[in-house]
Design an enzyme around this catalytic site. Structure first.
Site, PDB file in Angstrom:
ATOM      1  N   SER A   9       0.839  -1.198   0.000  1.00 30.87           N
ATOM      2  CA  SER A   9       0.000   0.000   0.000  1.00 30.87           C
ATOM      3  C   SER A   9       0.873   1.247   0.000  1.00 30.87           C
ATOM      4  CB  SER A   9      -0.914   0.011   1.229  1.00 30.87           C
ATOM      5  OG  SER A   9      -1.614   1.233   1.261  1.00 30.87           O
ATOM      6  N   MET A  38      -8.657   8.723  -0.130  1.00 34.01           N
ATOM      7  CA  MET A  38      -9.543   9.093   0.991  1.00 34.01           C
ATOM      8  C   MET A  38      -9.991  10.534   0.824  1.00 34.01           C
ATOM      9  SD  MET A  38      -7.221   7.592   4.069  1.00 34.01           S
ATOM     10  CE  MET A  38      -6.524   5.937   4.009  1.00 34.01           C
ATOM     11  N   HIS A  67      -8.281   1.728  -4.285  1.00 30.88           N
ATOM     12  CA  HIS A  67      -9.272   1.548  -3.216  1.00 30.88           C
ATOM     13  C   HIS A  67      -9.858   2.916  -2.868  1.00 30.88           C
ATOM     14  CE1 HIS A  67      -9.823   0.366   1.352  1.00 30.88           C
ATOM     15  NE2 HIS A  67     -10.974   0.609   0.742  1.00 30.88           N
ATOM     16  N   MET A  69     -11.991   5.262  -0.797  1.00 29.43           N
ATOM     17  CA  MET A  69     -12.700   5.510   0.470  1.00 29.43           C
ATOM     18  C   MET A  69     -13.321   6.890   0.362  1.00 29.43           C
ATOM     19  SD  MET A  69      -9.765   3.795   2.830  1.00 29.43           S
ATOM     20  CE  MET A  69      -8.635   3.781   1.445  1.00 29.43           C
TER      21      MET A  69
HETATM   22  C1  DX5 Z   1      -6.598   1.764   5.360  1.00 29.55           C
HETATM   23  C2  DX5 Z   1      -6.102   1.493   3.961  1.00 29.55           C
HETATM   24  C3  DX5 Z   1      -5.063   0.438   3.904  1.00 29.55           C
HETATM   25  C4  DX5 Z   1      -3.767   0.829   4.580  1.00 29.55           C
HETATM   26  C5  DX5 Z   1      -3.160  -0.437   5.134  1.00 29.55           C
HETATM   27  O1  DX5 Z   1      -7.668   2.627   5.314  1.00 29.55           O
HETATM   28  O2  DX5 Z   1      -7.181   1.062   3.143  1.00 29.55           O
HETATM   29  O3  DX5 Z   1      -4.796   0.055   2.557  1.00 29.55           O
HETATM   30  O4  DX5 Z   1      -2.858   1.457   3.731  1.00 29.55           O
HETATM   31  O5  DX5 Z   1      -2.083  -0.067   5.924  1.00 29.55           O
HETATM   32  P1  DX5 Z   1      -1.446  -1.069   6.962  1.00 29.55           P
HETATM   33  O6  DX5 Z   1      -0.949  -2.258   6.204  1.00 29.55           O
HETATM   34  O7  DX5 Z   1      -0.354  -0.263   7.573  1.00 29.55           O
HETATM   35  O8  DX5 Z   1      -2.513  -1.440   7.951  1.00 29.55           O
HETATM   36 ZN    ZN Z   2      -6.705   0.143   1.125  1.00 30.14          ZN
END
Ligand code: DX5
Ligand code: ZN
Length: 222
Positions: A9, A38, A67, A69
Site C-alpha cells: 500500500s 480518501m 481503493h 474511500m
Molecule cells: C486503510 C487502507 C489500507 C492501509 C493499510 O484505510 O485502506 O490500505 O494502507 O495499511 P497497513 O498495512 O499499515 O494497515
Molecule cells: Zn486500502
C-alpha cells in the site's frame, strides 16, 4: 486462485521520495500497487488524489489496485480508468446503487471491487457476488495505515469463501489492514487470495525482503 497476490500500500510510502518506493515495488516480487484514495468525508482522513496517482501511474510497472474511500464514487469512475486503474474498488457503505456502480466500472474495462467495513457482514453481498471481481475485507477501520488487525476478519474470510463457492463465482478475496508476517499465512489458509500490506512493508529497512517473505508464507499453504 493458485498464486497469492501481495499488494504493497503506497499510503505507507515516503511521499517525498515516491519514485524510489515505486521502483522498489517494480523490482520486488509484489503483484499490484495498492492505492488508497480518501476524501475526508467517508473516512476521517485525506490521502491523495488524481495528480499523485497520475505520477504513480507513469512509473508503476504493475497493475494499480485503487481503493476508493470516498462518497459518491460514481463521479470519478472514468477518471480513475483514464489514470490507468486496473481494479477499482468502491465501498459497499458508500454506494446506494451498487449494481449500477459495478457495471459502470466494468464498462471502462477495469475490474470491479467492493470493500466492506469491519462492521458490515458478508451476507449483504449474497445477491451480487456474481458481479464482483474482488471483495476487499477491511481488517481495520478504513482511514489510516498502521492499525491493529481485527481478529473477526478470519471468520469473514471463511464466510466469503463459502459464499463464492456456493454461487460458483470467480471473486478474488483481498484483505486490507494490519497485515503482517504474523497473520499472512493464516489469512491464506482461511481463503484470502490477495493481501494488502502498508506499514509492515515500508517501515522495514529491506521492504523487498518483506514482500518476498509474505509471498513465501502464503505460498506454502496455498
Ligand atoms: C486503510 C487502507 C489500507 C492501509 C493499510 O484505510 O485502506 O490500505 O494502507 O495499511 P497497513 O498495512 O499499515 O494497515
Ligand atoms: Zn486500502
Amino acid at each position: 486462485m493458485a498464486n497469492k497476490i501481495i499488494a504493497p500500500s503506497i499510503l505507507a510510502a515516503d511521499f517525498a521520495n515516491l519514485q524510489i518506493d515505486i521502483e522498489m515495488v517494480n523490482n520486488s516480487s509484489a503483484d499490484w500497487f495498492h492505492i488508497d484514495v480518501m476524501d475526508g468525508v467517508f473516512v476521517p482522513n485525506i490521502s491523495f488524489g488524481m495528480p499523485v496517482i497520475k505520477a504513480i501511474s507513469k512509473h508503476a510497472k504493475k497493475p494499480l489496485d485503487i481503493h476508493l474511500m470516498i462518497v459518491d464514487p460514481d463521479r470519478y469512475i472514468q477518471t480513475f480508468a483514464d489514470l490507468g486503474g486496473a481494479i477499482l474498488t468502491v465501498h459497499y457503505e458508500a454506494c446506494t446503487h451498487l449494481h449500477r456502480t459495478l457495471q459502470a466500472i466494468k464498462a471502462t474495462g477495469m475490474k470491479a471491487g467492493v470493500a466492506l467495513n469491519p462492521h458490515t457482514p458478508i451476507s449483504v453481498l449474497e445477491s451480487i457476488i456474481g458481479d464482483i471481481d474482488l471483495v476487499c475485507i477491511m481488517s481495520v477501520n478504513p482511514g489510516f495505515g498502521g492499525q491493529k488487525f481485527i481478529l473477526e476478519t478470519y471468520e469473514k474470510v471463511k464466510q466469503l469463501k463459502a459464499l463464492i463457492i456456493s454461487k460458483n463465482a470467480n471473486t478474488i478475496i483481498e484483505i486490507d489492514g494490519g497485515v503482517t508476517d504474523q497473520n499472512a499465512q493464516a489469512l491464506a489458509v482461511a481463503g484470502a487470495d490477495a493481501l494488502v500490506a502498508g506499514s509492515h512493508v515500508f517501515s522495514n529497512n529491506n521492504p523487498k525482503a518483506v514482500i518476498g517473505t509474505l509471498h513465501s508464507l502464503v505460498k506454502s499453504d496455498s
